[in-house]
Write a protein that holds these residues in place. Structure first.
Motif, short mmCIF file in Angstrom:
data_model
loop_
_atom_site.label_atom_id
_atom_site.label_comp_id
_atom_site.label_asym_id
_atom_site.label_seq_id
_atom_site.Cartn_x
_atom_site.Cartn_y
_atom_site.Cartn_z
N LEU A 1 -64.91 -52.41 85.68
CA LEU A 1 -65.19 -52.03 87.24
C LEU A 1 -64.51 -50.75 87.57
N GLU B 1 -74.18 -57.12 92.00
CA GLU B 1 -72.75 -57.08 91.87
C GLU B 1 -72.36 -58.15 90.63
N TYR C 1 -69.52 -50.77 84.73
CA TYR C 1 -70.38 -51.07 85.81
C TYR C 1 -71.53 -50.48 86.26
#
Length: 298
Positions: free
Chosen positions: A213, A191, A181
């Protein structure tokens, strides 16, 4: 027919583990417990995960001739990683990571680079030519460019692990890109969502783009497939190496031609099993162990 499934370019290091109640404040001190030392290293960990899953994987790396080298080589052999292309360099000092593990199993680490030594170019080229996939974390973009271009000439697919310290983005030289991430945020300042991942896939002509993530799971696209799944809820002992294990298992799933959703479940399960024990290779699972875990955690 190629000899190896994967050539993994990246040296092992030594991980020293300390259990602590919490990180000390600036100028402070806490009392910890030394838990031991193990072989580690991001690419090396992924190679060991692949080997434990049954892939024929070869390490392209360097070791010295000291106690640390013995630990690193024994670690490779334990998980069936071929060491024919590991170069032994007398007096080489291995990279070292001091890993602090708190009461929740979360890790903080201090990384100390060892000797600055070149890997053997000819060994790397030979290993890549004999492998179906070339896997690495491309810290030096120019060296990676040369090996990636050679890989393509040899019909060897390129898989890159991209973390925040990777200075130049190597996506255009790869076939499959796996981000953590923080590495994705550093590279794209946004994102990860399906639209952005498909855009990256199309721009760089990638087969797959994957972003882990952390505790939120993983999101990925592969061809026209797009999948986002959560993480498994399990007791955590140590999260060290979770991403490395995921990456190794995802490469395994590619070679086994799994649909994307099955690949992400399989890789996530392999990582989940590993964090139930201490160390980056705390519990590297076999395929039967992963399948049993999946049957118990739908």
């Amino acid at each position: 027919m190629k000899k190896f499934d994967v050539a993994a370019l990246g040296s092992g290091n030594i991980d020293i583990f300390l259990s602590i109640p919490s990180l000390p404040t600036r100028g402070g001190k806490v009392v910890g417990t030394r838990l031991g030392e193990q072989a580690g290293g991001t690419v090396a960990n992924s190679a060991c995960a692949m080997g434990q899953l049954g892939l024929n994987v070869v390490s392209v790396s360097c070791v010295g001739n000291d106690h640390s080298a013995s630990i690193i080589l024994d670690g490779f052999k334990k998980y069936h990683v071929n060491c024919d292309f590991v170069q032994v360099i007398p007096e080489l000092i291995a990279n070292t990571a001091i890993i602090f593990i708190d009461e929740l199993g979360e890790k903080t680490l201090v990384y100390s680079p060892g000797s600055d030594h070149e890997w053997d170019k000819e060994k790397a080229l030979q290993a890549i030519a004999q492998s179906r996939y070339y896997y690495t974390m491309p810290a030096d973009i120019e060296k990676f460019r040369m090996l990636a271009e050679y890989s393509r000439s040899q019909m060897t697919k390129v898989v890159v692990d991209i973390e925040p310290h990777i200075i130049a983005t190597p996506e255009h030289l790869a076939d499959i890109a796996i981000f953590n991430y923080d590495g994705f945020i550093r590279g794209y300042a946004a994102e990860p969502d399906f639209t952005l991942l498909h855009d990256i896939q199309d721009e760089y002509q990638l087969e797959a783009v994957v972003v882990t993530l952390d505790v939120r799971g993983v999101i990925a696209v592969k061809g026209n497939e797009q999948v986002k799944i959560g993480s498994y809820t399990i007791p955590i002992i140590d999260t060290t190496g979770a991403g490395d294990t995921f990456n190794g298992a995802f490469v395994y799933s590619l070679i086994k031609n799994m649909p994307l959703i099955e690949a992400l479940k399989f890789a996530s399960a392999t990582a989940a099993i590993n964090i139930t024990a201490l160390g980056a290779r705390g519990h590297l699972a076999t395929p039967s162990e992963v399948n049993l875990f999946l049957s118990q955690h739908d």
